[in-house]
Design a protein around this motif. Structure first.
Motif, mmCIF file in Angstrom:
data_model
loop_
_atom_site.group_PDB
_atom_site.id
_atom_site.type_symbol
_atom_site.label_atom_id
_atom_site.label_comp_id
_atom_site.label_asym_id
_atom_site.label_seq_id
_atom_site.Cartn_x
_atom_site.Cartn_y
_atom_site.Cartn_z
ATOM 1 N N SER A 43 -4.663 43.383 17.135
ATOM 2 C CA SER A 43 -5.119 43.015 18.320
ATOM 3 C C SER A 43 -5.085 42.283 18.179
ATOM 4 C CB SER A 43 -6.262 43.909 18.805
ATOM 5 O OG SER A 43 -6.161 44.998 19.273
ATOM 6 N N ILE A 44 -6.163 41.465 16.902
ATOM 7 C CA ILE A 44 -6.493 40.202 16.782
ATOM 8 C C ILE A 44 -5.453 39.339 15.678
ATOM 9 C CG2 ILE A 44 -9.021 41.371 16.242
ATOM 10 C CD1 ILE A 44 -8.936 41.183 13.539
ATOM 11 N N GLY A 45 -4.270 40.195 15.065
ATOM 12 C CA GLY A 45 -3.729 39.316 14.286
ATOM 13 C C GLY A 45 -3.331 37.870 14.677
ATOM 14 N N GLY A 46 -2.540 37.589 16.362
ATOM 15 C CA GLY A 46 -1.816 36.786 16.324
ATOM 16 C C GLY A 46 -2.605 35.620 17.295
ATOM 17 N N GLY A 47 -3.845 36.250 17.952
ATOM 18 C CA GLY A 47 -5.060 35.311 17.981
ATOM 19 C C GLY A 47 -5.962 34.996 16.468
ATOM 20 N N THR A 48 -6.112 35.505 15.329
ATOM 21 C CA THR A 48 -6.058 34.572 13.772
ATOM 22 C C THR A 48 -6.051 33.732 13.630
ATOM 23 O OG1 THR A 48 -7.395 37.367 13.442
ATOM 24 C CG2 THR A 48 -7.114 35.259 12.279
ATOM 25 N N VAL A 49 -4.750 34.082 13.269
ATOM 26 C CA VAL A 49 -3.678 32.994 13.020
ATOM 27 C C VAL A 49 -3.520 31.869 13.819
ATOM 28 C CG1 VAL A 49 -0.493 32.550 12.763
ATOM 29 C CG2 VAL A 49 -2.208 34.669 12.264
ATOM 30 N N GLY A 125 1.182 30.240 22.167
ATOM 31 C CA GLY A 125 1.202 31.405 22.613
ATOM 32 C C GLY A 125 2.285 32.187 21.984
ATOM 33 N N THR A 126 3.410 32.363 21.646
ATOM 34 C CA THR A 126 4.845 32.868 20.866
ATOM 35 C C THR A 126 3.883 33.678 19.827
ATOM 36 O OG1 THR A 126 6.308 31.455 21.090
ATOM 37 C CG2 THR A 126 6.839 33.101 19.691
ATOM 38 N N ILE A 127 2.931 32.907 18.682
ATOM 39 C CA ILE A 127 2.103 33.103 17.319
ATOM 40 C C ILE A 127 1.557 34.306 17.767
ATOM 41 C CG2 ILE A 127 0.092 32.647 16.493
ATOM 42 C CD1 ILE A 127 2.325 29.810 15.651
ATOM 43 N N THR A 128 0.471 34.331 18.984
ATOM 44 C CA THR A 128 -0.256 34.823 19.894
ATOM 45 C C THR A 128 0.157 36.342 19.542
ATOM 46 O OG1 THR A 128 -1.727 32.878 20.521
ATOM 47 C CG2 THR A 128 -2.153 34.909 21.189
ATOM 48 N N GLY A 129 0.979 36.073 20.678
ATOM 49 C CA GLY A 129 1.755 37.226 21.378
ATOM 50 C C GLY A 129 2.540 38.158 19.641
ATOM 51 N N CYS A 130 3.067 37.536 19.109
ATOM 52 C CA CYS A 130 4.138 38.088 18.045
ATOM 53 C C CYS A 130 3.355 38.521 17.030
ATOM 54 C CB CYS A 130 5.141 37.857 18.200
ATOM 55 S SG CYS A 130 6.486 37.051 19.014
ATOM 56 N N PHE A 131 1.952 37.553 16.345
ATOM 57 C CA PHE A 131 1.697 37.921 14.852
ATOM 58 C C PHE A 131 1.546 39.139 15.181
ATOM 59 C CE2 PHE A 131 3.881 34.396 13.900
ATOM 60 C CZ PHE A 131 3.693 34.058 12.560
ATOM 61 N N GLY A 132 0.601 39.731 15.558
ATOM 62 C CA GLY A 132 -0.207 40.778 15.543
ATOM 63 C C GLY A 132 0.873 42.014 15.625
ATOM 64 N N GLY A 133 1.557 42.472 15.976
ATOM 65 C CA GLY A 133 2.353 42.927 15.723
ATOM 66 C C GLY A 133 3.043 43.023 14.356
ATOM 67 N N ILE A 134 3.728 41.656 14.069
ATOM 68 C CA ILE A 134 4.092 41.821 12.828
ATOM 69 C C ILE A 134 3.301 42.254 11.589
ATOM 70 C CG2 ILE A 134 4.897 39.605 10.895
ATOM 71 C CD1 ILE A 134 5.800 38.336 13.468
ATOM 72 N N ILE A 135 2.509 42.007 12.028
ATOM 73 C CA ILE A 135 0.957 42.373 10.310
ATOM 74 C C ILE A 135 1.339 44.723 10.824
ATOM 75 C CG2 ILE A 135 -1.091 41.827 9.876
ATOM 76 C CD1 ILE A 135 -1.051 39.468 10.955
ATOM 77 N N ARG A 136 1.694 44.626 12.158
ATOM 78 C CA ARG A 136 1.271 45.796 12.799
ATOM 79 C C ARG A 136 2.222 46.914 11.507
ATOM 80 N NH1 ARG A 136 2.624 47.398 17.600
ATOM 81 N NH2 ARG A 136 4.493 46.332 17.196
ATOM 82 N N ASP A 137 3.504 46.027 11.852
ATOM 83 C CA ASP A 137 4.765 46.646 11.303
ATOM 84 C C ASP A 137 4.673 46.248 9.790
ATOM 85 O OD1 ASP A 137 5.131 47.330 14.063
ATOM 86 O OD2 ASP A 137 6.708 46.040 14.375
#
Length: 203
Positions: A43-49, A125-137
């Motif tokens: 949830s917070i990974g992309g927004g944090t980056v 927008g791409t960073i916010t949308g994608c990076f939480g999933g990257i960290i999760r995976d």
């Protein structure tokens, strides 16, 4: 009372990614603490980056504890109702796609607030949308979707470009936001349904 649509979108995105992270962790049979951690980073990974790149610190979730509480409650409720959901993979996919669309728009809006050029806004927008999933995976020892053949980050880029295009042609901002979210989610569904992919290079 005026309601900021961006705030609503961010709340919905947080809920969507919290559910997505919870289901992903449950599939890996993590304990409850592990499930909560994965829900939080999704949830917070992309927004944090994004906020760190903008120098907007402390980052958003540190300034507003309500987001942490929202993730916590969402994850616990998801765990409670998980036995009533038969198709984990479908549910994970749908909420991940919804979160992708919602958070892409949040990132684009944040870039606009900071006065950045459209290209940089789309990148945020791409960073916010994608990076939480990257960290999760990555934490779940899975190859992140963005690195696989599925159209994932491309959907964010296309959605961000569509948003600026709609604004350029005079569409109301709130309608443009809804259109972009629907576009990204629909694109992800079509990509998976028809097994569309970008070409791969190498041997």
């Amino acid at each position: 009372m005026n309601i900021d649509t961006t705030d609503v979108i961010e709340v919905l995105g947080t809920i969507s990614f919290a559910i997505s992270g919870t289901f992903a962790a449950v599939q890996k049979r993590l304990d409850p603490f592990g499930v909560l951690i994965i829900a939080f980073v999704t949830s917070i990974g992309g927004g944090t980056v994004r906020d760190l790149l903008l120098g907007d610190t402390p980052v958003a979730w540190m300034r507003d504890v309500n987001y942490c509480l929202l993730i916590l409650v969402t994850s616990i409720l998801t765990l409670f109702f998980k036995h009533h959901i038969k198709k984990f993979k479908v549910t994970l996919f749908l909420f991940d796609s919804l979160g992708l669309g919602l958070f892409t728009l949040v990132g684009v809006q944040k870039g606009i607030v900071f006065g950045l050029e459209p290209g940089m806004c789309i990148a945020l927008g791409t960073i916010t949308g994608c990076f939480g999933g990257i960290i999760r995976d990555t934490l779940l020892n899975t190859i992140p979707l963005i690195f696989r053949k599925e159209i994932y980050a491309t959907a964010c880029i296309a959605g961000g470009a569509l948003y600026f295009g709609l604004l350029y042609f005079g569409l109301a901002a709130d309608i443009a936001k809804i259109a972009v979210i629907v576009f990204i989610v629909t694109l992800r569904i079509l990509v998976v349904k028809y097994k569309l992919a970008l070409p791969r290079f190498g041997y």
